[in-house]
Scaffold this motif. Sequence first.
Motif, PDB file in Angstrom:
ATOM      1  N   ALA A 128       0.834  -1.198   0.000  1.00 36.32           N
ATOM      2  CA  ALA A 128       0.000   0.000   0.000  1.00 36.32           C
ATOM      3  C   ALA A 128       0.874   1.254   0.000  1.00 36.32           C
ATOM      4  N   ALA A 129       0.475   2.244  -0.798  1.00 33.51           N
ATOM      5  CA  ALA A 129       1.190   3.520  -0.838  1.00 33.51           C
ATOM      6  C   ALA A 129       0.950   4.264   0.469  1.00 33.51           C
ATOM      7  N   ARG A 130       1.944   4.977   0.912  1.00 29.77           N
ATOM      8  CA  ARG A 130       1.840   5.698   2.162  1.00 29.77           C
ATOM      9  C   ARG A 130       2.644   6.981   2.063  1.00 29.77           C
ATOM     10  N   GLU A 131       2.081   8.045   2.555  1.00 30.99           N
ATOM     11  CA  GLU A 131       2.788   9.321   2.564  1.00 30.99           C
ATOM     12  C   GLU A 131       3.486   9.463   3.916  1.00 30.99           C
ATOM     13  N   VAL A 132       4.783   9.767   3.875  1.00 35.51           N
ATOM     14  CA  VAL A 132       5.562   9.856   5.104  1.00 35.51           C
ATOM     15  C   VAL A 132       6.306  11.187   5.115  1.00 35.51           C
ATOM     16  N   GLY A 135      11.621  12.741   8.626  1.00 28.18           N
ATOM     17  CA  GLY A 135      11.919  12.509  10.031  1.00 28.18           C
ATOM     18  C   GLY A 135      10.889  11.631  10.729  1.00 28.18           C
ATOM     19  N   SER A 136       9.850  11.197  10.016  1.00 25.76           N
ATOM     20  CA  SER A 136       8.811  10.341  10.611  1.00 25.76           C
ATOM     21  C   SER A 136       9.205   8.873  10.499  1.00 25.76           C
ATOM     22  N   THR A 137       8.623   8.072  11.374  1.00 30.71           N
ATOM     23  CA  THR A 137       8.800   6.627  11.330  1.00 30.71           C
ATOM     24  C   THR A 137       7.483   6.009  10.906  1.00 30.71           C
TER      25      THR A 137
END
Length: 151
Positions: A128-132, A135-137
């Motif tokens: 699944a595509a995910r926007e991050v 500096g996020s985990t």
Amino acid sequence: THINSFSKSLNCVLASNKLTVSISRQTGVTVTDREVKKGTETTLTCSLTELTVEVVISWWDGETQLTGASEGYSILPVAFNAETSTQGSQLTVTNPTTDKVYTCKVHHNSEEVAVKAINLNVYDMTMAAREVGSGSTTTFTCTMTDLTSAL
């Protein structure tokens, strides 16, 4: 990997004015099953070793002989090499979508001398595509389907 050997001999006898000549050969046929991601072009190979003469190699999909190039596959013969005693054939499947068993058949003087099945196991993988943000985990989950064996 599957290895099959076949041997053929031609015998002639010198008795009562008849000549005997013996010709024999021991040949190995090697094929390798393939695991491939759905839609990824792959090449199956049928390799022959210890040949003393040229043979005819054909590819089959069930009861249908595959010839030349067609939609979904192409065949590349590997010429007989007398110095190395080898010959072969490559079947390229351009867009595999399901598991299939292809067969490499070897003929000499119109006689079938070897038959080897090659399993093409097709799997699929999605993520699944995910926007991050920077500096996020995050955790990505990858799902594989249509597996025939553990990877």
